[in-house]
Scaffold this motif. Structure first.
Motif, PDB file in Angstrom:
ATOM      1  N   LYS A   1      -4.768  -7.050   6.543  1.00 44.54           N
ATOM      2  CA  LYS A   1      -4.321  -6.369   7.691  1.00 44.54           C
ATOM      3  C   LYS A   1      -4.708  -4.944   7.543  1.00 44.54           C
ATOM      4  O   LYS A   1      -4.009  -3.918   7.965  1.00 44.54           O
ATOM      5  CB  LYS A   1      -2.880  -6.526   7.976  1.00 44.54           C
ATOM      6  CG  LYS A   1      -2.233  -7.662   8.583  1.00 44.54           C
ATOM      7  CD  LYS A   1      -1.011  -7.516   8.868  1.00 44.54           C
ATOM      8  CE  LYS A   1      -0.518  -8.984   9.560  1.00 44.54           C
ATOM      9  NZ  LYS A   1      -0.441 -10.053   8.670  1.00 44.54           N
ATOM     10  N   ILE A   2      -6.028  -4.764   6.984  1.00 49.05           N
ATOM     11  CA  ILE A   2      -6.659  -3.465   6.919  1.00 49.05           C
ATOM     12  C   ILE A   2      -7.980  -3.353   7.635  1.00 49.05           C
ATOM     13  O   ILE A   2      -8.380  -4.438   8.004  1.00 49.05           O
ATOM     14  CB  ILE A   2      -7.013  -2.994   5.500  1.00 49.05           C
ATOM     15  CG1 ILE A   2      -7.481  -3.717   4.742  1.00 49.05           C
ATOM     16  CG2 ILE A   2      -5.231  -2.846   4.731  1.00 49.05           C
ATOM     17  CD1 ILE A   2      -7.946  -3.347   3.366  1.00 49.05           C
ATOM     18  N   ASN A   3      -8.470  -2.080   7.962  1.00 50.77           N
ATOM     19  CA  ASN A   3      -9.442  -1.990   8.546  1.00 50.77           C
ATOM     20  C   ASN A   3     -10.811  -2.511   7.488  1.00 50.77           C
ATOM     21  O   ASN A   3     -11.003  -2.317   6.841  1.00 50.77           O
ATOM     22  CB  ASN A   3      -9.928  -0.346   8.559  1.00 50.77           C
ATOM     23  CG  ASN A   3     -11.030   0.153   9.620  1.00 50.77           C
ATOM     24  OD1 ASN A   3     -11.945  -0.472   9.375  1.00 50.77           O
ATOM     25  ND2 ASN A   3     -10.536   0.835  10.321  1.00 50.77           N
ATOM     26  N   PRO A   4     -11.420  -3.338   8.365  1.00 53.40           N
ATOM     27  CA  PRO A   4     -12.852  -3.722   7.637  1.00 53.40           C
ATOM     28  C   PRO A   4     -13.959  -2.756   7.171  1.00 53.40           C
ATOM     29  O   PRO A   4     -14.231  -3.230   5.882  1.00 53.40           O
ATOM     30  CB  PRO A   4     -13.686  -4.577   8.697  1.00 53.40           C
ATOM     31  CG  PRO A   4     -12.518  -4.636   9.734  1.00 53.40           C
ATOM     32  CD  PRO A   4     -11.358  -3.673   9.644  1.00 53.40           C
ATOM     33  N   ASN A   5     -13.801  -1.911   7.704  1.00 47.97           N
ATOM     34  CA  ASN A   5     -14.631  -0.710   7.102  1.00 47.97           C
ATOM     35  C   ASN A   5     -14.013  -0.150   5.848  1.00 47.97           C
ATOM     36  O   ASN A   5     -14.875   0.287   4.889  1.00 47.97           O
ATOM     37  CB  ASN A   5     -14.629   0.504   8.031  1.00 47.97           C
ATOM     38  CG  ASN A   5     -15.123   0.079   9.398  1.00 47.97           C
ATOM     39  OD1 ASN A   5     -16.228  -0.762   9.400  1.00 47.97           O
ATOM     40  ND2 ASN A   5     -15.134   1.084  10.034  1.00 47.97           N
ATOM     41  N   THR A   6     -12.760  -0.112   5.462  1.00 48.60           N
ATOM     42  CA  THR A   6     -12.140   0.247   4.180  1.00 48.60           C
ATOM     43  C   THR A   6     -12.436  -0.799   3.356  1.00 48.60           C
ATOM     44  O   THR A   6     -12.796  -0.633   2.104  1.00 48.60           O
ATOM     45  CB  THR A   6     -10.709   0.176   4.518  1.00 48.60           C
ATOM     46  OG1 THR A   6     -10.267   0.945   5.560  1.00 48.60           O
ATOM     47  CG2 THR A   6     -10.000   0.744   3.322  1.00 48.60           C
TER      48      THR A   6
ATOM     49  N   ALA B   1      -9.926  -8.247   4.868  1.00 49.98           N
ATOM     50  CA  ALA B   1      -9.439  -7.300   6.022  1.00 49.98           C
ATOM     51  C   ALA B   1      -8.345  -8.047   6.843  1.00 49.98           C
ATOM     52  O   ALA B   1      -7.292  -7.424   6.813  1.00 49.98           O
ATOM     53  CB  ALA B   1     -10.687  -6.876   6.852  1.00 49.98           C
ATOM     54  N   THR B   2      -8.470  -9.098   7.275  1.00 44.03           N
ATOM     55  CA  THR B   2      -7.715  -9.967   8.156  1.00 44.03           C
ATOM     56  C   THR B   2      -6.208 -10.171   7.367  1.00 44.03           C
ATOM     57  O   THR B   2      -5.247 -10.070   7.719  1.00 44.03           O
ATOM     58  CB  THR B   2      -8.116 -11.411   8.424  1.00 44.03           C
ATOM     59  OG1 THR B   2      -9.473 -11.302   9.224  1.00 44.03           O
ATOM     60  CG2 THR B   2      -7.244 -11.778   9.808  1.00 44.03           C
TER      61      THR B   2
ATOM     62  N   PRO C   1      -5.880   6.773  -0.868  1.00 46.50           N
ATOM     63  CA  PRO C   1      -6.927   6.239  -0.125  1.00 46.50           C
ATOM     64  C   PRO C   1      -6.655   4.485  -0.332  1.00 46.50           C
ATOM     65  O   PRO C   1      -6.456   4.011  -1.266  1.00 46.50           O
ATOM     66  CB  PRO C   1      -8.185   6.710  -0.639  1.00 46.50           C
ATOM     67  CG  PRO C   1      -7.743   7.940  -1.380  1.00 46.50           C
ATOM     68  CD  PRO C   1      -6.337   7.965  -1.847  1.00 46.50           C
ATOM     69  N   VAL C   2      -6.652   3.919   0.891  1.00 42.45           N
ATOM     70  CA  VAL C   2      -6.677   2.377   0.992  1.00 42.45           C
ATOM     71  C   VAL C   2      -7.811   1.610   0.171  1.00 42.45           C
ATOM     72  O   VAL C   2      -7.532   0.846  -0.642  1.00 42.45           O
ATOM     73  CB  VAL C   2      -6.365   1.876   2.089  1.00 42.45           C
ATOM     74  CG1 VAL C   2      -6.331   0.421   2.248  1.00 42.45           C
ATOM     75  CG2 VAL C   2      -5.268   2.687   3.093  1.00 42.45           C
ATOM     76  N   TYR C   3      -8.804   2.302   0.089  1.00 43.81           N
ATOM     77  CA  TYR C   3     -10.136   1.376  -0.470  1.00 43.81           C
ATOM     78  C   TYR C   3      -9.915   1.607  -2.013  1.00 43.81           C
ATOM     79  O   TYR C   3     -10.054   0.471  -2.770  1.00 43.81           O
ATOM     80  CB  TYR C   3     -11.437   2.113  -0.020  1.00 43.81           C
ATOM     81  CG  TYR C   3     -11.826   3.309  -0.686  1.00 43.81           C
ATOM     82  CD1 TYR C   3     -11.611   4.691  -0.171  1.00 43.81           C
ATOM     83  CD2 TYR C   3     -12.631   3.498  -1.870  1.00 43.81           C
ATOM     84  CE1 TYR C   3     -11.790   5.911  -0.935  1.00 43.81           C
ATOM     85  CE2 TYR C   3     -13.217   4.512  -2.425  1.00 43.81           C
ATOM     86  CZ  TYR C   3     -12.812   5.755  -2.063  1.00 43.81           C
ATOM     87  OH  TYR C   3     -13.282   6.655  -2.514  1.00 43.81           O
ATOM     88  N   ILE C   4      -9.446   2.824  -2.611  1.00 47.99           N
ATOM     89  CA  ILE C   4      -8.921   2.909  -4.042  1.00 47.99           C
ATOM     90  C   ILE C   4      -7.953   1.763  -4.336  1.00 47.99           C
ATOM     91  O   ILE C   4      -7.832   1.195  -5.482  1.00 47.99           O
ATOM     92  CB  ILE C   4      -8.851   4.393  -4.456  1.00 47.99           C
ATOM     93  CG1 ILE C   4     -10.103   5.142  -4.186  1.00 47.99           C
ATOM     94  CG2 ILE C   4      -8.232   4.331  -5.825  1.00 47.99           C
ATOM     95  CD1 ILE C   4      -9.885   6.375  -4.735  1.00 47.99           C
TER      96      ILE C   4
ATOM     97  N   PHE D   1       0.848  -1.241   0.069  1.00 47.75           N
ATOM     98  CA  PHE D   1       0.066   0.063  -0.173  1.00 47.75           C
ATOM     99  C   PHE D   1       0.684   1.306  -0.022  1.00 47.75           C
ATOM    100  O   PHE D   1       2.027   1.318   0.575  1.00 47.75           O
ATOM    101  CB  PHE D   1      -0.864   0.093   1.355  1.00 47.75           C
ATOM    102  CG  PHE D   1      -2.258  -0.911   1.319  1.00 47.75           C
ATOM    103  CD1 PHE D   1      -3.026  -0.702   0.311  1.00 47.75           C
ATOM    104  CD2 PHE D   1      -2.211  -2.042   2.068  1.00 47.75           C
ATOM    105  CE1 PHE D   1      -4.074  -1.570   0.065  1.00 47.75           C
ATOM    106  CE2 PHE D   1      -3.071  -2.922   1.941  1.00 47.75           C
ATOM    107  CZ  PHE D   1      -4.002  -2.908   1.015  1.00 47.75           C
ATOM    108  N   ASN D   2       0.378   2.133  -0.450  1.00 42.57           N
ATOM    109  CA  ASN D   2       0.961   3.670  -0.527  1.00 42.57           C
ATOM    110  C   ASN D   2       0.307   4.329   0.587  1.00 42.57           C
ATOM    111  O   ASN D   2      -1.117   4.487   0.373  1.00 42.57           O
ATOM    112  CB  ASN D   2       0.744   4.513  -1.919  1.00 42.57           C
ATOM    113  CG  ASN D   2       1.223   5.776  -2.003  1.00 42.57           C
ATOM    114  OD1 ASN D   2       1.618   6.201  -0.978  1.00 42.57           O
ATOM    115  ND2 ASN D   2       0.854   6.255  -3.212  1.00 42.57           N
TER     116      ASN D   2
ATOM    117  N   ARG E   1     -14.617 -10.051   5.225  1.00 45.40           N
ATOM    118  CA  ARG E   1     -13.695 -10.281   6.523  1.00 45.40           C
ATOM    119  C   ARG E   1     -12.283 -10.744   6.415  1.00 45.40           C
ATOM    120  O   ARG E   1     -11.315 -10.284   6.922  1.00 45.40           O
ATOM    121  CB  ARG E   1     -14.625 -11.220   7.428  1.00 45.40           C
ATOM    122  CG  ARG E   1     -14.218 -11.551   8.834  1.00 45.40           C
ATOM    123  CD  ARG E   1     -13.752 -10.436   9.511  1.00 45.40           C
ATOM    124  NE  ARG E   1     -14.857  -9.721   9.945  1.00 45.40           N
ATOM    125  CZ  ARG E   1     -15.191  -8.216  10.525  1.00 45.40           C
ATOM    126  NH1 ARG E   1     -13.904  -7.804  10.841  1.00 45.40           N
ATOM    127  NH2 ARG E   1     -16.340  -7.757  10.869  1.00 45.40           N
TER     128      ARG E   1
END
Lengths: 226, 130, 268
Positions: free
Chosen positions: B45-50, B41-42, B10-13, B5-6, B38
């Motif tokens: 290792k990022i936020n589940p909301n993302t 995300a695990t 934005p992580v989601y993008i 990731f950069n 789920r």
């Protein structure tokens, strides 16, 4: 939602918290960022009533603190050091009505802990996992964590980070303090930056990346002028 | 599955882009089941909301479809899948062109170089069998 | 119920040192009794050989002996020290176990009540064991000297009532017993108040202790000074009433202060 409204705290001649207000939402991970000694722990302990604020209010979903719904995980043990993990669990089961032994057993399993180990024999990383397990097993709506990654080994860190993105944190509001953002850069929803006893920035992390193309560290650099 | 990731985007993008690439390369086929949010995300290792936000974005762009209480699937609309490929190529070319323009290279020189290097690399690929 | 569980918890933690204290007390007293019986008999024999012994032993001779007084003094000191330690113990390390206690979803006053109950259980336990031990000692005392044909006099009750410490522990009337218990509770409450004031000040330096101490001295000084002013104008019954009133108001005052500091001020 946890609302911290205009809190102040003074230790002798030092005004540690000038006027602090921010919120942490349920179902989100909010990160309270500050350099060492900026009063991050004081805020968490103040929310829990362990070091009462001099001024200001704390509301949890609009009401005063309910210890059944908010759990605090400090960066040190809260049990006598000669206790075994099993004895800690027994105490929690006896006195914390919502403590969930099944959930605790699952965490012990996932973290590969040994119930008969004494606290003073554990590494810092393992102790952090024990504290976290004891906190989560209270099944709280809100979980406050003080520096969960400070000074622990890289593998413990990985395990804890994994926990944050697992279903165990679902629907909980998490408030983490840290002075190093690297470990949880991609975990947090919202960052709150504390400097000289005040909140200087409060922002949605993805928004800042999207709109300004900045990382959390970029924002920190602006605020701390490093 | 690892995404580098950069921190400044934005992580989601970045998650969406990752899946677009997989779709364009055919690693994710039309109609194939997506990994669960789920798990993702695990694993990342990022936020589940993302992750949730990334899936929502992909749904809006019609890259995936989600029916109630079922895992999301890659779209079966070939047009969209083709469009992704075009989009990715266009984006890469745009970045390339922008950086090459700064160097003030003539079109002939550029085309010549591209032909030589791109051809060589593809030959290399074939000879190493990857 | 959480309060009972907390008391159980506190009792469990003190059981081992408490049993050691009790054993020390009992062993010292019996060792002293053995020596007392032996040396007195030897002395009496000596006197009998050289002339006519002209003295009579009482139980007071035994309980007035230095080892006996020391054993009681040691137990009382241990109790006083433990009234401090029962709190300070939980602040060991980085304010650790107190944190856990204060985060229990319950009234915080339970933490205090449990500690007070535990202290009182220990005090009453000590008193009853001491009473039983005294009775045994008295039986051994009379049986031994009777068997040696040595003259003894005085009753058990008289001996107790002439002894300073034992007369406080075991007064002649039930009313006095209650009054003494209230005074003991008050002493414990004052110690608790001291600790909680000291722990509520952020800097745990020597000045915090001085400040807490001064505050308590101030509270105590009011009725004592007041007493000197009105002493001469009061008849006996009024003096009793005054002292009773002071005790009761001290009780409520300290409990109120403990409540205030424990629930609103304590810094962990």
């Amino acid at each position: 939602m946890i609302e911290v409204l205009g809190v102040k705290k003074r230790y002798r001649k030092k005004q540690v918290l000038e006027d602090v207000s921010f919120t942490a939402q349920k179902g989100e991970i909010t990160c309270l960022i500050g350099l060492n000694g900026t009063g991050k722990s004081t805020i968490l302990k103040g929310i829990m009533g362990l070091t009462p604020f001099d001024r200001g209010t704390v509301l949890v979903d609009g009401e005063p603190l309910d210890l059944n719904r908010v759990a605090f995980v400090p960066d040190h043990s809260t049990f006598p050091i000669h206790f075994t993990i099993e004895q800690c669990e027994a105490f929690m089961r006896d006195f914390y009505p919502k403590f969930d032994s099944k959930l605790f057993a699952r965490l012990v399993d996932e973290f590969k802990l040994f119930l008969e180990d004494k606290l003073n024999e554990l590494s810092k990383g393992t102790l952090a996992k024990v504290n976290l397990a004891l906190g989560i097993a209270q099944d709280p709506d809100y979980l406050l964590l003080d520096e969960p990654f400070s000074g622990i080994d890289v593998f413990s860190k990985e395990q804890i980070v994994e926990l944050f993105s697992s279903d165990l944190m679902e629907n909980r509001g998490v408030l983490i303090t840290t002075h190093e953002i690297d470990d949880i850069e991609y975990l947090v929803d919202k960052a709150v930056i504390l400097n000289r006893g005040r909140i200087v920035r409060e922002f949605d992390v993805e928004d800042v990346r999207f709109i300004h193309g900045k990382s959390i560290v970029d924002v920190m650099r602006e605020e701390y002028g490093a | 599955m690892i995404i580098q990731f950069n921190t400044r985007a934005p992580v989601y993008i970045q998650v969406v882009d990752y899946f677009k690439k997989k779709m364009a390369l055919g690693e994710l086929q039309a109609g194939e089941e997506m990994p669960s949010r789920r798990e993702l995300a695990t694993e990342l290792k990022i936020n589940p909301n993302t992750v949730q936000k990334a899936f929502k974005e992909m749904e809006e762009q019609q890259l995936i479809t989600t029916e109630r209480n079922r895992p999301s699937r890659v779209t079966t609309d070939e047009h969209i899948l083709k469009r992704i490929r075009t989009e990715l190529v266009d984006e890469a070319v745009a970045v390339f062109v922008e950086s090459i323009q700064e160097l003030d290279v003539t079109m002939d020189e550029l085309v010549d170089k591209i032909k030589r290097q791109y051809g060589e690399e593809n030959l290399d690929d074939r000879s190493t069998g990857s | 119920m959480n309060l009972l569980k907390l008391v159980g918890w506190e009792v469990e933690r003190v059981t081992k040192p408490y049993l050691i204290l009790i054993s020390l007390l009992v062993v010292t007293q019996f060792a002293w009794l053995g020596y007392f019986l032996w040396s007195e008999t030897a002395f009496y024999e000596e006197m009998r050989r050289t002339g006519t012994p002209d003295y009579v032993l009482t139980f007071s001779n035994y309980i007035g002996g230095t080892p006996f007084i020391l054993s009681i003094g040691f137990a009382v000191t241990a109790m006083l020290m433990y009234s401090f330690w029962i709190w300070y113990r939980d602040f060991q390390g980085r304010g650790t176990f107190m944190m856990r206690l204060l985060m229990i979803p319950q009234q915080r006053m339970f933490v205090f009540t449990a500690k007070l109950f535990t202290m009182m259980l220990m005090v009453l336990g000590l008193f009853s064991i001491q009473w039983i031990v005294l009775k045994i000692e008295y039986i051994a005392f009379t049986n031994w000297f009777n068997s040696q044909m040595m003259p003894i006099s005085g009753s058990f009750e008289r001996a107790i009532s002439f002894d300073g410490a034992l007369a406080i522990m075991f007064p002649a009337s039930l009313f006095n017993f209650f009054v003494h218990q209230i005074v003991i509770v008050l002493v414990i409450l004052f110690i608790f108040t001291f600790v909680l004031i000291e722990r509520s000040l952020w800097q745990h330096t020597i000045w915090a202790s001085v400040f807490a101490g001064l505050k308590l001295v101030g509270i105590l000084a009011v009725p004592i000074i007041g007493y000197f002013f009105i002493e001469k104008r009061l008849i006996y019954d009024e003096t009793l009433l005054f002292i009773g009133g002071v005790l009761v108001s001290m009780f409520f005052m300290t409990v109120w202060m403990i409540r205030h500091y424990l629930t609103k001020k304590l810094n962990v």
